[in-house]
Write an enzyme that holds these catalytic residues in place. Structure first.
Site, PDB file in Angstrom:
ATOM      1  N   ASP A 110       0.836  -1.201   0.000  1.00  0.00           N
ATOM      2  CA  ASP A 110       0.000   0.000   0.000  1.00  0.00           C
ATOM      3  C   ASP A 110       0.872   1.254   0.000  1.00  0.00           C
ATOM      4  O   ASP A 110       2.089   1.191   0.173  1.00  0.00           O
ATOM      5  CB  ASP A 110      -1.004  -0.009   1.154  1.00  0.00           C
ATOM      6  CG  ASP A 110      -0.389   0.316   2.501  1.00  0.00           C
ATOM      7  OD1 ASP A 110       0.842   0.484   2.587  1.00  0.00           O
ATOM      8  OD2 ASP A 110      -1.141   0.409   3.485  1.00  0.00           O
ATOM      9  N   ILE A 111       0.231   2.391  -0.236  1.00  0.00           N
ATOM     10  CA  ILE A 111       0.941   3.664  -0.334  1.00  0.00           C
ATOM     11  C   ILE A 111       1.185   4.211   1.075  1.00  0.00           C
ATOM     12  O   ILE A 111       0.244   4.328   1.874  1.00  0.00           O
ATOM     13  CB  ILE A 111       0.120   4.679  -1.150  1.00  0.00           C
ATOM     14  CG1 ILE A 111      -0.221   4.101  -2.525  1.00  0.00           C
ATOM     15  CG2 ILE A 111       0.868   5.999  -1.293  1.00  0.00           C
ATOM     16  CD1 ILE A 111      -1.199   4.937  -3.320  1.00  0.00           C
ATOM     17  N   GLU A 171      -6.026   2.201  -0.082  1.00  0.00           N
ATOM     18  CA  GLU A 171      -4.764   2.334  -0.801  1.00  0.00           C
ATOM     19  C   GLU A 171      -3.982   1.028  -0.813  1.00  0.00           C
ATOM     20  O   GLU A 171      -2.776   1.004  -1.087  1.00  0.00           O
ATOM     21  CB  GLU A 171      -3.903   3.447  -0.177  1.00  0.00           C
ATOM     22  CG  GLU A 171      -3.389   3.188   1.226  1.00  0.00           C
ATOM     23  CD  GLU A 171      -4.360   3.616   2.324  1.00  0.00           C
ATOM     24  OE1 GLU A 171      -3.890   3.881   3.443  1.00  0.00           O
ATOM     25  OE2 GLU A 171      -5.574   3.679   2.060  1.00  0.00           O
TER      26      GLU A 171
END
Length: 363
Positions: free
Chosen positions: A245-246, A288
């Protein structure tokens, strides 16, 4: 090669599309015309080879077919090079309509009224193609109006002279009119069913694809994982899963707004899709968080995650600037289920975040 079934609407990289070649009705019609036009040219050419009488009508039809051969060759060339599509669509409709009405008038005035034999000739068997072409070219409402207007025109040509026909010709004309009504009804119903089918396909796409990014959603990824586990159990092979994920994505939304955040997610997906191979599967797990399923063994999957992490770190995400991502990587082992794999790879992602982010944890 690693392979498992997936939703027919979602390709391996998750794009909600039906195919690379046929994406619109115009694409479908163009491919259809590319198949039909050579056959039509061949049929017209064969008609020219058949011996004809020297009557004015026969010579007219012979000249007309030669013009149609030249026109269809030009049409075919333009279809190959994708030029003047709509113009040819409407001109072809006009040509077919005039030709069809000319055939009906010829049958009525040259054969049925005088009582000559051979009125219902070979040309009549092509009449369903005209109604098919009408519904392909025009929208449903316009197609119905145009078809019914054409049908009424043929009625106005034949019915006022009906009493002059022989008994056999009266039966033939009644069958001809009823058949045309059946063609119109069939194509009208088919048009409606195709519309319903397209709407159902769109709903299926929505069910299995992420609306924002266009890649597979969690439901599709879960189906891929279940299928991958069954495939691995059956064949004794393995596969790997990358969960990432970011980092600090909430700050992107808070600082730049959700619209920028959405653009970052879409750019993130485009970048990730370019990095993975055609045999890898990518989807959005939620928020995300993203997931990749690959046929690679664990060491190669770790290398892929390293390459993806470096690509993300080098990339500039518009207003959000430079970003990073954290990863968890694991591989299938005998006895695993989709749930145990997700739990393990999620634990790896959690450890990467706990150890400072922008890193990879292999479990």
């Amino acid at each position: 090669m690693f392979s498992f079934a997936s939703s027919p609407e979602i390709d391996q990289k998750g794009g909600a599309e039906m195919g690379r070649k046929i994406e619109t009705l115009e694409d479908f019609k163009r491919i259809l015309y590319l198949w039909i036009s050579p056959l039509l040219i061949a049929a017209l050419a064969i008609y020219n080879l058949v011996p004809h009488t020297g009557t004015r009508t026969a010579l007219f039809y012979l000249a007309t077919t030669r013009i149609l051969i030249a026109w269809n060759i030009l049409f075919l060339i333009c279809m190959v090079f994708k030029r003047y599509f709509r113009l040819f669509d409407y001109v072809n409709l006009v040509i077919l309509t005039v030709y069809y009405l000319a055939i009906v008038m010829d049958c009525v005035f040259q054969y049925m009224v005088p009582g000559k034999e051979g009125a219902i000739g070979i040309s009549i068997i092509w009449s369903p193609l005209l109604f098919l072409y009408i519904f392909i070219t025009l929208k449903k409402r316009n197609g119905i109006i145009y078809s019914l207007a054409l049908f009424v025109t043929t009625l106005l040509i034949g019915m006022p002279r009906f009493r002059h026909f022989s008994f056999d010709y009266k039966i033939s004309m009644l069958i001809f009119y009823l058949a045309n009504l059946v063609y119109i009804a069939i194509f009208c119903i088919s048009h409606y069913l195709l519309k319903v089918f397209r709407e159902l396909e769109e709903e299926k796409k929505k069910a299995y694809s992420d609306m924002l990014t266009g890649i597979a959603n969690r439901r599709q990824v879960q189906a891929w994982l279940d299928a991958a586990v069954k495939h691995a159990d059956k064949t004794g092979t393995s596969f790997s899963v990358i969960f990432f994920d970011i980092d600090y994505f909430k700050q992107v939304n808070d600082q730049f707004g959700h619209q920028t955040g959405d653009e970052v997610l879409k750019e993130f997906v485009r970048l990730s899709s370019r990095v993975i191979s055609a045999n890898d599967y990518i989807g959005r797990w939620g928020g995300e968080e993203f997931i990749i399923i690959t046929k690679d063994e664990l060491p190669q999957a770790e290398e892929l995650a390293e390459y993806l992490k470096a690509s993300i770190s080098r990339h500039s995400f518009g207003h959000a600037g430079k970003l990073s991502a954290s990863f968890g990587v694991t591989a299938y082992t005998p006895g695993d289920t989709a749930e145990t794999i997700v739990r393990r790879v999620d634990e790896g992602l959690y450890k990467s975040k706990g150890q400072g982010r922008n890193r990879i944890t292999v479990l």
